[in-house]
Design a protein around this motif. Structure first.
Motif, PDB file in Angstrom:
ATOM      1  N   ALA B  66       1.015  -1.146  -0.148  1.00  0.00           N
ATOM      2  CA  ALA B  66      -0.099  -0.059   0.156  1.00  0.00           C
ATOM      3  C   ALA B  66       0.945   1.259  -0.003  1.00  0.00           C
ATOM      4  N   LEU B  67       0.266   2.186  -0.701  1.00  0.00           N
ATOM      5  CA  LEU B  67       1.112   3.535  -0.435  1.00  0.00           C
ATOM      6  C   LEU B  67       0.696   4.649   0.523  1.00  0.00           C
ATOM      7  N   VAL B  68       1.455   4.853   1.424  1.00  0.00           N
ATOM      8  CA  VAL B  68       1.264   5.621   2.922  1.00  0.00           C
ATOM      9  C   VAL B  68       1.587   7.269   2.475  1.00  0.00           C
ATOM     10  N   LEU B  69       0.526   7.769   2.351  1.00  0.00           N
ATOM     11  CA  LEU B  69       0.854   9.180   2.447  1.00  0.00           C
ATOM     12  C   LEU B  69       0.475  10.065   3.845  1.00  0.00           C
ATOM     13  N   CYS B  70       1.527  10.913   3.895  1.00  0.00           N
ATOM     14  CA  CYS B  70       1.035  11.787   5.189  1.00  0.00           C
ATOM     15  C   CYS B  70       1.398  13.238   5.048  1.00  0.00           C
ATOM     16  N   GLU B  71       0.337  13.795   5.577  1.00  0.00           N
ATOM     17  CA  GLU B  71       0.634  15.412   5.568  1.00  0.00           C
ATOM     18  C   GLU B  71       0.445  15.902   7.054  1.00  0.00           C
ATOM     19  N   TYR B  72       1.477  16.978   7.429  1.00  0.00           N
ATOM     20  CA  TYR B  72       1.411  17.455   8.542  1.00  0.00           C
ATOM     21  C   TYR B  72       1.321  19.134   8.296  1.00  0.00           C
ATOM     22  N   SER B  73       0.070  19.806   9.136  1.00  0.00           N
ATOM     23  CA  SER B  73       0.093  21.055   8.790  1.00  0.00           C
ATOM     24  C   SER B  73      -0.424  21.855  10.129  1.00  0.00           C
ATOM     25  N   MET B  74       0.117  23.024  10.148  1.00  0.00           N
ATOM     26  CA  MET B  74       0.036  23.653  11.617  1.00  0.00           C
ATOM     27  C   MET B  74      -1.146  24.856  11.029  1.00  0.00           C
ATOM     28  N   ALA B  75      -2.137  24.866  12.260  1.00  0.00           N
ATOM     29  CA  ALA B  75      -3.043  26.142  12.195  1.00  0.00           C
ATOM     30  C   ALA B  75      -2.413  27.178  11.995  1.00  0.00           C
ATOM     31  N   HIS B  76      -2.830  28.448  11.631  1.00  0.00           N
ATOM     32  CA  HIS B  76      -2.197  29.696  11.845  1.00  0.00           C
ATOM     33  C   HIS B  76      -2.286  30.030  13.268  1.00  0.00           C
ATOM     34  N   PHE B  77      -3.068  29.813  13.954  1.00  0.00           N
ATOM     35  CA  PHE B  77      -3.335  30.298  15.418  1.00  0.00           C
ATOM     36  C   PHE B  77      -2.676  29.272  16.416  1.00  0.00           C
ATOM     37  N   SER B  78      -1.972  28.273  15.875  1.00  0.00           N
ATOM     38  CA  SER B  78      -1.243  27.312  16.759  1.00  0.00           C
ATOM     39  C   SER B  78      -0.291  27.610  17.491  1.00  0.00           C
ATOM     40  N   THR B  79       0.671  28.736  16.865  1.00  0.00           N
ATOM     41  CA  THR B  79       1.709  28.954  17.662  1.00  0.00           C
ATOM     42  C   THR B  79       1.789  30.718  18.128  1.00  0.00           C
ATOM     43  N   GLY B  80       2.641  31.058  18.663  1.00  0.00           N
ATOM     44  CA  GLY B  80       2.905  32.417  19.338  1.00  0.00           C
ATOM     45  C   GLY B  80       2.677  33.496  18.041  1.00  0.00           C
ATOM     46  N   ASP B  81       3.439  33.098  17.195  1.00  0.00           N
ATOM     47  CA  ASP B  81       3.612  34.261  16.023  1.00  0.00           C
ATOM     48  C   ASP B  81       2.713  33.549  14.863  1.00  0.00           C
ATOM     49  N   ARG B  82       1.842  34.330  14.253  1.00  0.00           N
ATOM     50  CA  ARG B  82       0.729  34.024  13.564  1.00  0.00           C
ATOM     51  C   ARG B  82       1.288  33.390  12.127  1.00  0.00           C
ATOM     52  N   ARG B  83       2.432  34.022  11.764  1.00  0.00           N
ATOM     53  CA  ARG B  83       2.736  33.643  10.157  1.00  0.00           C
ATOM     54  C   ARG B  83       3.393  32.188  10.090  1.00  0.00           C
ATOM     55  N   ARG B  84       2.491  31.429   9.433  1.00  0.00           N
ATOM     56  CA  ARG B  84       2.793  30.097   9.483  1.00  0.00           C
ATOM     57  C   ARG B  84       2.420  29.726   7.801  1.00  0.00           C
ATOM     58  N   GLN B  85       3.672  29.574   7.015  1.00  0.00           N
ATOM     59  CA  GLN B  85       3.521  29.242   5.584  1.00  0.00           C
ATOM     60  C   GLN B  85       3.158  27.767   5.490  1.00  0.00           C
ATOM     61  N   LYS B  86       2.257  27.487   4.427  1.00  0.00           N
ATOM     62  CA  LYS B  86       1.700  26.091   4.408  1.00  0.00           C
ATOM     63  C   LYS B  86       2.827  25.127   4.017  1.00  0.00           C
ATOM     64  N   ASN B  87       3.892  25.354   3.310  1.00  0.00           N
ATOM     65  CA  ASN B  87       4.748  24.452   2.818  1.00  0.00           C
ATOM     66  C   ASN B  87       6.153  24.745   3.224  1.00  0.00           C
ATOM     67  N   ASP B  88       6.092  25.311   4.590  1.00  0.00           N
ATOM     68  CA  ASP B  88       7.626  25.381   4.905  1.00  0.00           C
ATOM     69  C   ASP B  88       8.223  24.318   5.248  1.00  0.00           C
ATOM     70  N   ARG B  89       9.577  24.293   5.087  1.00  0.00           N
ATOM     71  CA  ARG B  89      10.447  23.133   5.396  1.00  0.00           C
ATOM     72  C   ARG B  89      10.040  22.211   6.622  1.00  0.00           C
ATOM     73  N   ARG B  90       9.868  22.914   7.750  1.00  0.00           N
ATOM     74  CA  ARG B  90       9.557  22.033   9.001  1.00  0.00           C
ATOM     75  C   ARG B  90       8.345  20.921   8.574  1.00  0.00           C
ATOM     76  N   SER B  91       7.303  21.721   7.901  1.00  0.00           N
ATOM     77  CA  SER B  91       6.106  21.038   7.979  1.00  0.00           C
ATOM     78  C   SER B  91       6.442  19.666   6.666  1.00  0.00           C
ATOM     79  N   THR B  92       7.135  20.095   5.698  1.00  0.00           N
ATOM     80  CA  THR B  92       7.667  19.083   4.963  1.00  0.00           C
ATOM     81  C   THR B  92       8.471  18.045   5.541  1.00  0.00           C
ATOM     82  N   GLU B  93       9.443  18.437   6.280  1.00  0.00           N
ATOM     83  CA  GLU B  93      10.366  17.496   7.055  1.00  0.00           C
ATOM     84  C   GLU B  93       9.588  16.282   7.849  1.00  0.00           C
ATOM     85  N   LEU B  94       8.455  17.108   8.668  1.00  0.00           N
ATOM     86  CA  LEU B  94       7.541  16.457   9.553  1.00  0.00           C
ATOM     87  C   LEU B  94       6.664  15.363   8.909  1.00  0.00           C
TER      88      LEU B  94
END
Lengths: 303, 240
Positions: B66-94
């Motif tokens: 089977a093919l396993v796909l995973c996507e990790y994303s953080m809501a814009h309000f999840s951290t102290g500072d609001r700016r959270r780009q969708k495809n930033d490197r940390r999200s891709t790595e995680l």
């Protein structure tokens, strides 16, 4: 045609679930002719609605709204910005609606859902046009500093009537909003004050009082309430589920404010054409729904 | 800055080997095949699993698995500072890290020609998001009925003020000390994920690693309890 008849015979022997999958329209029409829907609701009734406030502690205001299974989480963050020169006394609200892939089997990662930008734009329009919020309340120092509110709404479960749930969660989040206390420091910049007042430039804080100590909550007038209906032949179904939306394609959304005036009316195509009597019925259903929603928000002490 | 005071209490009042409070629930997204909410202290994550379903992109198909796909994303309000780009490197790595961790424990050879999608949404981030995501994904996969070799559980541990600390929150994580994230398969007693940043001498590393593994075992107990309770509920409902 021979085919419909043979389907008729087959259907009496088939399992209900199989019939529902293979002939969805017939399945629904059988129910509609008895003025019922498969989940037992009468045609004009909306699903159970719940609103919870203050779930996201990292945001300045937040709310979770559930209509049936449709779940929306709205959260607001406030940031200080310089107001534009043609409206130096006003702040700004930016509304964004997201449909992450968790919410529905049809949403692919990397490809935003079709409905997401449409709902985002409509929400933005409704919130600004219904004058629920007086932007002047977001002003800190005229011409120099004002609040920018970022409202993010995330759909956690998409089961129909997305606009209604999103609007409800947005309104609830605004009512839950606590504007952070700030003060002007020596350099003329706005700094946030922590709850216990601990700050490096203590001297400047004691001289200049917190700029907005009294005004922490926004006054909400003209709260908008919306109802989405499906039109199918001569039936009007209020608050559709995702299954109903996928089979019958004509959606009508009516947004009323607390004085029962129509703020927004939307019918984007669809195979059913609507006459003025149907429009009146939709508005009437929206009026009733508005009363229910007012009741629910009122129970939570929201004006 | 003092992260552990002389009495041995941390900034939030925990001892060095105490985890934050865990709240876990299964079956929260009605449209998903399997879903779960996992909270570790203030870190809240929702996982939704869609699958097994037809492969969307035939070119990615793997032979017999089977093919396993995973996507990790953080809501814009999840951290102290609001700016959270969708495809930033940390999200891709995680996304990649979590996918590989889950792929190791899913019995992919039982579901050839299909795709399993794991979606993770972080609603609030207060340190340990990757651990919370792995734990939530395990619960969601179990809720979806996807065959797995074992439950993948994860926990983090660090080393500050000369003390190994279990389950770091955001403040402790950004203190500049080491941060070791461990993911294990408890019954098989195998390590599936091990990540560390910053420097640690070997013996200290082994202590911190052992502490994190203990934390993982405790989480595994909790995950098992949640799943058993869920199964009981399903049984009552079926019998009713």
């Amino acid at each position: 045609m021979g085919l419909p008849d043979s389907c008729q015979d087959l259907s009496t022997e088939m399992e209900v679930d199989a019939f529902r999958r293979l002939f969805p329209l017939r399945f629904f029409e059988r129910h509609l002719s008895e003025s019922l829907r498969p989940d037992g609701r009468p045609l004009g009734k909306a699903r159970d609605t719940n609103v919870n406030l203050g779930l996201v502690s990292s945001a300045d205001g937040s709310a979770l709204a559930k209509i049936g299974s449709t779940t929306m989480l709205a959260a607001i963050r406030m940031e200080v910005m310089t107001p534009s020169t043609d409206s130096p006394d006003e702040g700004c609200i930016a509304v964004e609606f997201h449909m992450p892939p968790i919410c529905s089997p049809t949403v692919r990662p990397g490809r935003p859902a079709d409905e997401a930008p449409v709902i985002s734009k409509r929400l933005s329009d409704v919130i600004s046009s219904c004058d629920m919020i007086d932007l002047k309340e977001l002003c800190l120092v005229s011409g120099k500093a004002a609040w920018m509110g970022y409202l993010d709404i995330y759909c956690l479960d998409a089961d129909g009537a997305l606009f209604d749930a999103a609007l409800l969660s947005a309104v609830a989040a605004f009512s839950n909003l606590q504007i952070p206390v700030v003060a002007l420091n020596d350099n003329g910049r706005i700094v946030a004050i922590n709850g216990d007042g601990e700050q490096e430039n203590n001297a400047s804080i004691t001289e200049k009082e917190a700029v907005n100590k009294e005004k922490r909550k926004l006054t909400l007038k003209n709260i908008p309430f919306s109802l989405t209906c499906i039109l199918h032949k001569k039936y009007i179904l209020a608050d559709p589920t995702a299954e109903e939306e996928s089979i019958m394609d004509t959606l009508v959304t009516v947004v009323l404010d607390s004085s029962d005036q129509i703020v927004n009316f939307n019918k984007s195509g669809g195979s059913a054409l609507v006459g003025s009597s149907a429009i009146k019925s939709c508005v009437e259903l929206a009026r009733k729904r508005g009363k229910e929603l007012k009741q629910i928000l009122g129970d939570m002490d929201i004006d | 800055m003092e992260y552990v005071n002389p009495e041995g209490l941390r900034l939030d009042g925990r001892r060095f080997n105490e985890m934050r409070q865990i709240v876990a629930e299964v079956g929260v997204v009605s449209k998903a095949d399997g879903s779960a909410v996992f909270e570790m202290g203030n870190t809240k994550v929702i996982a939704a699993v869609y699958g097994p379903r037809e492969i969307q992109n035939k070119s990615q198909q793997k032979n017999g698995h089977a093919l396993v796909l995973c996507e990790y994303s953080m809501a814009h309000f999840s951290t102290g500072d609001r700016r959270r780009q969708k495809n930033d490197r940390r999200s891709t790595e995680l996304s990649l890290v979590i996918r590989q961790t889950m792929e190791a424990c899913i019995a992919t050879e039982l579901l050839p020609h299909s795709q399993i999608d794991i979606f993770l949404q972080v609603l609030q981030a207060d340190g340990g998001t990757r651990s919370a995501c792995i734990n939530a994904a395990t619960l969601a996969l179990a809720d979806a009925g996807i065959p797995m070799r074992d439950l993948a559980v994860s926990c983090s541990a660090g080393y500050l003020n000369s003390t190994p600390l279990l389950d770091l929150n955001y403040v402790e994580d950004s203190a500049g000390g080491a941060d070791v994230t461990v993911g294990i398969l408890p019954k098989l007693d195998k390590v599936t994920l091990l990540q560390m940043d910053a420097k640690l001498p070997m013996e200290t590393f082994e202590t911190v690693f052992a502490l994190a593994s203990e934390g993982c075992k405790a989480i595994a107990e909790r995950v098992r309890e949640v799943l058993q309770e869920n199964t009981k509920q399903l049984e009552y409902r079926r019998a009713a």
